[in-house]
Design a protein around this motif. Structure first.
Motif, PDB file in Angstrom:
ATOM      1  N   MET A  28      -7.774 -13.280  11.613  1.00 30.18           N
ATOM      2  CA  MET A  28      -6.390 -13.700  11.724  1.00 30.18           C
ATOM      3  C   MET A  28      -6.177 -14.943  10.852  1.00 30.18           C
ATOM      4  N   SER A  29      -5.659 -14.727   9.667  1.00 31.47           N
ATOM      5  CA  SER A  29      -5.364 -15.846   8.775  1.00 31.47           C
ATOM      6  C   SER A  29      -3.870 -15.935   8.560  1.00 31.47           C
ATOM      7  N   HIS A  30      -3.317 -17.071   8.928  1.00 33.52           N
ATOM      8  CA  HIS A  30      -1.884 -17.286   8.711  1.00 33.52           C
ATOM      9  C   HIS A  30      -1.567 -16.981   7.255  1.00 33.52           C
ATOM     10  N   THR A  31      -0.512 -16.211   7.018  1.00 34.33           N
ATOM     11  CA  THR A  31      -0.161 -15.773   5.665  1.00 34.33           C
ATOM     12  C   THR A  31       1.322 -16.012   5.424  1.00 34.33           C
ATOM     13  N   ILE A  32       1.630 -16.604   4.286  1.00 39.89           N
ATOM     14  CA  ILE A  32       3.016 -16.855   3.891  1.00 39.89           C
ATOM     15  C   ILE A  32       3.342 -15.931   2.721  1.00 39.89           C
ATOM     16  N   LEU A  33       4.395 -15.130   2.886  1.00 38.04           N
ATOM     17  CA  LEU A  33       4.845 -14.219   1.833  1.00 38.04           C
ATOM     18  C   LEU A  33       5.987 -14.886   1.082  1.00 38.04           C
ATOM     19  N   LEU A  34       5.828 -15.021  -0.224  1.00 34.42           N
ATOM     20  CA  LEU A  34       6.851 -15.616  -1.080  1.00 34.42           C
ATOM     21  C   LEU A  34       7.472 -14.506  -1.918  1.00 34.42           C
ATOM     22  N   ILE A  35       8.799 -14.364  -1.820  1.00 34.32           N
ATOM     23  CA  ILE A  35       9.496 -13.300  -2.548  1.00 34.32           C
ATOM     24  C   ILE A  35      10.644 -13.888  -3.355  1.00 34.32           C
ATOM     25  N   GLN A  36      10.751 -13.412  -4.586  1.00 38.26           N
ATOM     26  CA  GLN A  36      11.917 -13.704  -5.409  1.00 38.26           C
ATOM     27  C   GLN A  36      12.390 -12.362  -5.948  1.00 38.26           C
ATOM     28  N   PRO A  37      13.388 -11.732  -5.266  1.00 33.47           N
ATOM     29  CA  PRO A  37      13.808 -10.393  -5.674  1.00 33.47           C
ATOM     30  C   PRO A  37      14.499 -10.347  -7.040  1.00 33.47           C
ATOM     31  N   ALA A  38      15.272 -11.365  -7.361  1.00 36.75           N
ATOM     32  CA  ALA A  38      16.023 -11.383  -8.617  1.00 36.75           C
ATOM     33  C   ALA A  38      15.530 -12.531  -9.500  1.00 36.75           C
ATOM     34  N   THR A  39      16.039 -12.575 -10.718  1.00 34.09           N
ATOM     35  CA  THR A  39      15.602 -13.627 -11.627  1.00 34.09           C
ATOM     36  C   THR A  39      16.179 -14.997 -11.246  1.00 34.09           C
ATOM     37  N   LYS A  40      17.256 -14.995 -10.459  1.00 34.04           N
ATOM     38  CA  LYS A  40      17.859 -16.268 -10.054  1.00 34.04           C
ATOM     39  C   LYS A  40      16.943 -16.995  -9.073  1.00 34.04           C
ATOM     40  N   PRO A  41      16.626 -18.269  -9.351  1.00 36.11           N
ATOM     41  CA  PRO A  41      15.752 -19.031  -8.439  1.00 36.11           C
ATOM     42  C   PRO A  41      16.285 -19.098  -7.006  1.00 36.11           C
ATOM     43  N   GLU A  42      17.614 -19.064  -6.837  1.00 35.77           N
ATOM     44  CA  GLU A  42      18.165 -19.152  -5.482  1.00 35.77           C
ATOM     45  C   GLU A  42      17.925 -17.884  -4.652  1.00 35.77           C
ATOM     46  N   SER A  43      17.381 -16.827  -5.264  1.00 35.00           N
ATOM     47  CA  SER A  43      17.061 -15.621  -4.504  1.00 35.00           C
ATOM     48  C   SER A  43      15.692 -15.737  -3.817  1.00 35.00           C
ATOM     49  N   ARG A  44      15.000 -16.840  -4.061  1.00 35.64           N
ATOM     50  CA  ARG A  44      13.673 -17.041  -3.458  1.00 35.64           C
ATOM     51  C   ARG A  44      13.769 -17.174  -1.946  1.00 35.64           C
ATOM     52  N   THR A  45      12.775 -16.596  -1.277  1.00 36.77           N
ATOM     53  CA  THR A  45      12.681 -16.725   0.166  1.00 36.77           C
ATOM     54  C   THR A  45      11.217 -16.602   0.579  1.00 36.77           C
ATOM     55  N   TYR A  46      10.938 -16.932   1.821  1.00 28.66           N
ATOM     56  CA  TYR A  46       9.573 -16.769   2.321  1.00 28.66           C
ATOM     57  C   TYR A  46       9.604 -16.329   3.776  1.00 28.66           C
ATOM     58  N   THR A  47       8.511 -15.725   4.200  1.00 29.15           N
ATOM     59  CA  THR A  47       8.319 -15.314   5.585  1.00 29.15           C
ATOM     60  C   THR A  47       6.868 -15.588   5.919  1.00 29.15           C
ATOM     61  N   ASP A  48       6.589 -15.975   7.150  1.00 31.41           N
ATOM     62  CA  ASP A  48       5.182 -16.173   7.491  1.00 31.41           C
ATOM     63  C   ASP A  48       4.749 -15.188   8.571  1.00 31.41           C
ATOM     64  N   TYR A  49       3.455 -14.887   8.543  1.00 26.37           N
ATOM     65  CA  TYR A  49       2.854 -13.889   9.421  1.00 26.37           C
ATOM     66  C   TYR A  49       1.556 -14.446   9.986  1.00 26.37           C
ATOM     67  N   GLU A  50       1.107 -13.852  11.080  1.00 25.57           N
ATOM     68  CA  GLU A  50      -0.132 -14.297  11.724  1.00 25.57           C
ATOM     69  C   GLU A  50      -1.385 -13.778  11.022  1.00 25.57           C
ATOM     70  N   SER A  51      -1.237 -12.715  10.218  1.00 24.13           N
ATOM     71  CA  SER A  51      -2.408 -12.155   9.534  1.00 24.13           C
ATOM     72  C   SER A  51      -1.990 -11.517   8.216  1.00 24.13           C
ATOM     73  N   VAL A  52      -2.979 -11.239   7.385  1.00 22.22           N
ATOM     74  CA  VAL A  52      -2.729 -10.562   6.109  1.00 22.22           C
ATOM     75  C   VAL A  52      -2.162  -9.164   6.373  1.00 22.22           C
ATOM     76  N   ASN A  53      -2.728  -8.439   7.350  1.00 19.20           N
ATOM     77  CA  ASN A  53      -2.239  -7.082   7.636  1.00 19.20           C
ATOM     78  C   ASN A  53      -0.787  -7.092   8.093  1.00 19.20           C
ATOM     79  N   GLU A  54      -0.425  -8.046   8.954  1.00 19.87           N
ATOM     80  CA  GLU A  54       0.974  -8.151   9.385  1.00 19.87           C
ATOM     81  C   GLU A  54       1.877  -8.406   8.186  1.00 19.87           C
ATOM     82  N   CYS A  55       1.411  -9.219   7.263  1.00 12.19           N
ATOM     83  CA  CYS A  55       2.177  -9.514   6.056  1.00 12.19           C
ATOM     84  C   CYS A  55       2.376  -8.253   5.224  1.00 12.19           C
ATOM     85  N   MET A  56       1.324  -7.456   5.051  1.00 15.67           N
ATOM     86  CA  MET A  56       1.429  -6.230   4.258  1.00 15.67           C
ATOM     87  C   MET A  56       2.383  -5.242   4.932  1.00 15.67           C
ATOM     88  N   GLU A  57       2.332  -5.174   6.264  1.00 13.49           N
ATOM     89  CA  GLU A  57       3.286  -4.334   6.996  1.00 13.49           C
ATOM     90  C   GLU A  57       4.707  -4.856   6.774  1.00 13.49           C
TER      91      GLU A  57
END
Length: 107
Positions: free
Chosen positions: A1-30
């Motif tokens: 169980m390793s805390h994992t932070i997912l960083l996403i930037q869907p568009a080229t605009k920097p303001e589209s950046r967001t993040y989500t955190d998960y309790e594990s790598v597998n939860e993050c992949m799900e």
């Protein structure tokens, strides 16, 4: 169980950046798979069941401006960065495992 932070930037605009955190790598992949499923539901609001293959998921991930993970490393008390290719590899392993469990239940 390793805390994992997912960083996403869907568009080229920097303001589209967001993040989500998960309790594990597998939860993050799900979570990444769920992001794609939500995208499909928005694009196909009248389709009752959404299906896709891993190639379509990977194409979607490739279209994102940026996607990466920070995974907590207990030994050094730091977060290690991982790129889009690493995420795709982890998703592949996760889905392959899920498919073998599902096919094992059916036999």
């Amino acid at each position: 169980m390793s805390h994992t932070i997912l960083l996403i930037q869907p568009a080229t605009k920097p303001e589209s950046r967001t993040y989500t955190d998960y309790e594990s790598v597998n939860e993050c992949m799900e979570g990444v798979c769920k992001i794609y499923e939500e995208h499909l539901k928005r694009q196909n609001p009248n389709t009752p069941a959404i299906t896709y293959d891993i190639g379509q998921l990977f194409d979607f991930l490739d279209e994102l401006a940026d996607l990466s993970c920070l995974v907590y490393q207990k030994s050094t008390n730091t977060y290690a960065p991982y790129n889009k290719e690493w995420i795709k590899e982890k998703i592949y392993i996760l889905l392959r495992r899920a498919a073998s469990v599902a096919s094992g239940r059916q036999s």
